[in-house]
Write an enzyme that holds these catalytic residues in place. Sequence first.
Site, PDB file in Angstrom:
ATOM      1  N   CYS A  77       9.501  18.481 -12.399  1.00 52.66           N
ATOM      2  CA  CYS A  77       9.871  17.119 -11.993  1.00 52.66           C
ATOM      3  C   CYS A  77      11.154  16.728 -12.728  1.00 52.66           C
ATOM      4  O   CYS A  77      12.078  16.156 -12.147  1.00 52.66           O
ATOM      5  CB  CYS A  77       8.776  16.126 -12.366  1.00 52.66           C
ATOM      6  SG  CYS A  77       7.127  16.584 -11.817  1.00 52.66           S
ATOM      7  N   CYS A  80      14.998  17.431 -11.563  1.00 51.61           N
ATOM      8  CA  CYS A  80      15.746  16.468 -10.735  1.00 51.61           C
ATOM      9  C   CYS A  80      15.832  15.105 -11.425  1.00 51.61           C
ATOM     10  O   CYS A  80      16.883  14.487 -11.476  1.00 51.61           O
ATOM     11  CB  CYS A  80      15.081  16.298  -9.381  1.00 51.61           C
ATOM     12  SG  CYS A  80      15.099  17.801  -8.383  1.00 51.61           S
ATOM     13  N   HIS A  81      14.672  14.627 -11.896  1.00 51.31           N
ATOM     14  CA  HIS A  81      14.628  13.298 -12.532  1.00 51.31           C
ATOM     15  C   HIS A  81      15.037  13.456 -13.998  1.00 51.31           C
ATOM     16  O   HIS A  81      14.204  13.353 -14.900  1.00 51.31           O
ATOM     17  CB  HIS A  81      13.224  12.704 -12.425  1.00 51.31           C
ATOM     18  CG  HIS A  81      12.730  12.587 -11.017  1.00 51.31           C
ATOM     19  ND1 HIS A  81      13.119  11.582 -10.164  1.00 51.31           N
ATOM     20  CD2 HIS A  81      11.893  13.368 -10.289  1.00 51.31           C
ATOM     21  CE1 HIS A  81      12.527  11.735  -8.983  1.00 51.31           C
ATOM     22  NE2 HIS A  81      11.782  12.819  -9.036  1.00 51.31           N
ATOM     23  N   CYS A 113       7.081  15.699  -3.363  1.00 50.49           N
ATOM     24  CA  CYS A 113       8.110  16.327  -4.186  1.00 50.49           C
ATOM     25  C   CYS A 113       7.768  17.785  -4.425  1.00 50.49           C
ATOM     26  O   CYS A 113       8.628  18.658  -4.352  1.00 50.49           O
ATOM     27  CB  CYS A 113       8.224  15.599  -5.531  1.00 50.49           C
ATOM     28  SG  CYS A 113       9.498  14.319  -5.540  1.00 50.49           S
ATOM     29  N   CYS A 176     -15.290  -5.846   1.775  1.00 54.13           N
ATOM     30  CA  CYS A 176     -14.694  -6.009   0.436  1.00 54.13           C
ATOM     31  C   CYS A 176     -14.597  -7.502   0.111  1.00 54.13           C
ATOM     32  O   CYS A 176     -14.851  -7.932  -1.011  1.00 54.13           O
ATOM     33  CB  CYS A 176     -13.296  -5.405   0.392  1.00 54.13           C
ATOM     34  SG  CYS A 176     -13.143  -3.726   1.026  1.00 54.13           S
ATOM     35  N   CYS A 179     -17.448  -9.762  -1.586  1.00 50.54           N
ATOM     36  CA  CYS A 179     -17.593  -9.798  -3.043  1.00 50.54           C
ATOM     37  C   CYS A 179     -16.300 -10.232  -3.727  1.00 50.54           C
ATOM     38  O   CYS A 179     -16.301 -11.112  -4.572  1.00 50.54           O
ATOM     39  CB  CYS A 179     -18.005  -8.426  -3.570  1.00 50.54           C
ATOM     40  SG  CYS A 179     -19.692  -7.979  -3.148  1.00 50.54           S
ATOM     41  N   HIS A 180     -15.191  -9.586  -3.375  1.00 46.85           N
ATOM     42  CA  HIS A 180     -13.993  -9.715  -4.202  1.00 46.85           C
ATOM     43  C   HIS A 180     -13.107 -10.912  -3.853  1.00 46.85           C
ATOM     44  O   HIS A 180     -12.244 -11.271  -4.634  1.00 46.85           O
ATOM     45  CB  HIS A 180     -13.196  -8.410  -4.174  1.00 46.85           C
ATOM     46  CG  HIS A 180     -13.983  -7.258  -4.730  1.00 46.85           C
ATOM     47  ND1 HIS A 180     -14.332  -7.183  -6.059  1.00 46.85           N
ATOM     48  CD2 HIS A 180     -14.517  -6.168  -4.139  1.00 46.85           C
ATOM     49  CE1 HIS A 180     -15.038  -6.065  -6.260  1.00 46.85           C
ATOM     50  NE2 HIS A 180     -15.173  -5.442  -5.116  1.00 46.85           N
ATOM     51  N   CYS A 221     -17.408   1.838  -4.574  1.00 46.97           N
ATOM     52  CA  CYS A 221     -17.883   0.608  -3.918  1.00 46.97           C
ATOM     53  C   CYS A 221     -18.585   0.967  -2.607  1.00 46.97           C
ATOM     54  O   CYS A 221     -19.654   0.440  -2.312  1.00 46.97           O
ATOM     55  CB  CYS A 221     -16.721  -0.344  -3.622  1.00 46.97           C
ATOM     56  SG  CYS A 221     -16.469  -1.629  -4.876  1.00 46.97           S
TER      57      CYS A 221
END
Lengths: 260, 150
Positions: A77, A80-81, A113, A176, A179-180, A221
């Site tokens: 990685c 390049c970076h 990548c 979802c 509850c949330h 969940c």
Amino acid sequence: MRRARARLALAAAALAAGVVLAQERAIPPGELKSGSVFLGSDLRALQNDDFANPGMLWVERGERLWSELAGKKTLACASCHKDTSMRGVAASYPKIDKASGKLVNLEDRINLCRTGRMDAEPLRYESEELLALTAYVARQSLGLPIATRIDGAARAHFEAGRAAYHLRRGQMNLSCAHCHDAQWGKRLLSETISQGHPNAYPAYRMEWQTIGSLQRRIRACLSGIRAEMLPYGSPEYLDLELYLAWRAQGLPIETPGVRR
Amino acid sequence: MTRKHAVAPAIAILLAYSQVWAQGESVRFEAVGDAIPRALTSEPGNAARGRSIVVNRDGGACTLCHAVPGEKNFGNIAPTLAGVGARLSPAQLRLRVADSTRVNPDTPMPAYYRTEGLNQVAAAFRGKPLLSAQQVEDVVAWLATLKEAQ
């Protein structure tokens, strides 16, 4: 003058769009609370201590992997970076990959990548390596607010994610949102229900005794409400990740979080 | 007898069995207004069994959301069950346990006696209600005894 007026009109339009979006939010920006708010003080202290936070083991491993050569092109990685920090990158995911036009999350981006630039095998979802690299990249956005874009090609994914978020499912027949959005802050037996934000992932969960991705958490969940689990990387999970990022917009990134 | 002829009776027997099985699994009730006046089983509900279903994690796990008389640990998502037997009739309780969405479409309470109209149910639970008809009757029998609002 004309340009200034055009800019003003643009700003007004953006503001109007912002107002519309703000109205759609079940939890207004001022009331957003990270999952760490709903933890006991012991776990919160564990997360905030870089030396004690168990998730930091994966961040450190990710840092090593970042410079490790891989693939047929023997690239890392870091090849390049080189001098560019990854700070801020995680805060913008999931996003549309310009090359393919597909919605990708941070894990997918790392694998794109690997396959595209390094000619290396993609890393498996939930593999130690992918979790480590994802945690390492996300950690660099520590404290930055989530800032995902939902315009352009992302819009359809956002709408699909919103539908997925509000779909009642499983033998327990819960969405979802039940509850949330509607019950956060209340107790499910002895556990306080959180707002369900993604800003700490990958996170170390005591229940897992390891670090895991946001998709693994979503699956936990789903298992709880006795709903079908889709394979990791399924489009529906990606859409849901985008919706979750949007409803958490502004919350600072905490990766690696510590959670129950 | 050719092979073809041997298969036909086998299919007929299988079909007959699957119908019996399907009847055993069929989850039906008749709601009138906000209640199910008719009991789901011929055997009357057993209140003692009902209490254990209410508080048991493997049963209804009602304490996850409701305060329950005699229990120390409970959630605070839903109203207390204390006094519920005075607030609601057994027929009304039956519908709320069987399928609370018939009373409040937005309720987070699971439908305990329903298998149709659910999405993405995990394979292991598909076609099965959360509670059996007898368990629903047992729970209703115990809830009906909770007359005092504590």
